[in-house]
Design an enzyme around this catalytic site. Structure first.
Site, PDB file in Angstrom:
ATOM      1  N   CYS A  41      56.830  37.427  -1.364  1.00 50.69           N
ATOM      2  CA  CYS A  41      57.786  38.491  -1.034  1.00 50.69           C
ATOM      3  C   CYS A  41      57.522  39.756  -1.840  1.00 50.69           C
ATOM      4  CB  CYS A  41      59.198  37.993  -1.304  1.00 50.69           C
ATOM      5  SG  CYS A  41      60.473  39.264  -1.125  1.00 50.69           S
ATOM      6  N   TYR A 177      58.513  45.849   8.193  1.00 53.95           N
ATOM      7  CA  TYR A 177      59.316  44.801   8.838  1.00 53.95           C
ATOM      8  C   TYR A 177      59.955  45.325  10.126  1.00 53.95           C
ATOM      9  CZ  TYR A 177      58.868  41.806   4.714  1.00 53.95           C
ATOM     10  OH  TYR A 177      58.376  41.013   3.708  1.00 53.95           O
TER      11      TYR A 177
END
Length: 309
Positions: A41, A177
């Protein structure tokens, strides 16, 4: 319900602050705090970067979650490649750490998490806030004077750093994203245009300055690095961010190499965790979880040529 009987809004995030003040609710102390992170992440990696770069490994313990986030969320899976047990609370899933800290929690189960071992509570789960705390409040516990002197939020440029943090955060960190999970052409076209507008602007900025804000490294460089180091690996292909690769931007590529080569940073970047997480977890856009053979790994250890500030 509150003491007055009013209905209380569900807790969706934690914003406690560790301070270099013995009288604070969460005072900076060696050995008191634990960091839950993912090597995959980019948001969790902001905190992981700072612990390593500032030399805080002996002061702040850490658990790395498994790269394959299941329907139950982030899992502790010791015995797998570079994944740890929950050495503080003995839980199997990060969700359980949230629940023991705040049973009323109604938000997403995210990393990073800064946990207070003394009060058994989550202090904070907002990555930029944790990055700043680690960079400013734990100086007493840094390994060396050089690390103690590192300040990525220096006086005199707070407004400029904040502006870049917002732009990079919205159009690049979150922007990739937004591109990858767009369900219509219109949902894709807007974010991808903003993404490359910002990358083009930063390429120009870095042609004139060593770092994003100028001659001194700041938080903005860390936020940028987290996306750039993953960009050609996964974002260009999986998220359809393929107008250009980072390797096609000379200054952005050099900046990525310089950040990667900072003391302590290389171990915080793990290609295996990154590629397997993105390509095996996000089945909405890669339904069979097939991990692509490429691209060929970029050489982040090559001379960056950025020179002295």
């Amino acid at each position: 319900m509150s003491e007055t009987g009013a209905k209380r809004a569900p807790l969706t995030s934690f914003h406690g602050r560790v301070r270099a003040d013995s009288g604070a609710e969460f005072p900076a102390e060696a050995g008191r705090y634990h960091l839950y992170v993912s090597l995959a992440c980019p948001f969790a990696s902001r905190a992981n970067f700072m612990v390593s770069y500032k030399g805080l490994e002996k002061a702040i313990s850490k658990s790395v979650v498994h790269y394959l986030r299941s329907e139950k969320g982030w899992e502790f899976a010791p015995g797998n490649y570079r994944t740890d047990a929950d050495t503080v609370n003995g839980k199997q899933y990060l969700r359980e750490v949230y629940e023991m800290s705040a049973p009323e929690y109604a938000g997403r189960i995210t990393v990073p998490v800064l946990f207070d071992k003394k009060t058994k509570r989550i202090v904070n789960n907002e990555s930029l806030e944790i990055l700043r705390m680690l960079g400013t409040e734990f100086n007493e516990f840094c390994e060396t004077d050089t690390q103690r002197a590192i300040n990525l939020y220096p006086d005199g440029v707070h407004d400029t750093v904040d502006e870049w943090n917002v732009l990079i955060g919205q159009t690049i960190n979150s922007g990739v994203y937004n591109c990858g999970f767009a369900k219509t052409q219109e949902e894709y076209d807007g974010p991808v245009a903003k993404l490359f507008d910002t990358l083009d602007r930063l390429e120009e900025q870095l042609s004139r300055n060593r770092y994003v804000v100028g001659a001194v490294m700041t938080e903005a460089d860390v936020l940028l690095f987290m996306s750039l180091v993953r960009f050609d690996m996964v974002y260009a292909g999986l998220f359809k961010c393929n107008k250009r690769r980072i390797v096609d931007y000379p200054n952005l590529m050099a900046h990525t190499r310089e950040m990667y080569q900072l003391p302590g940073v290389e171990p915080t970047v793990d290609r295996f965790h990154i590629e397997n997480h993105y390509q095996r977890v996000f089945t909405q856009i890669n339904p069979f979880g097939i991990v692509a053979i490429g691209p060929q790994p970029l050489d982040f250890t090559a001379p960056h040529g950025r020179g002295d500030a």
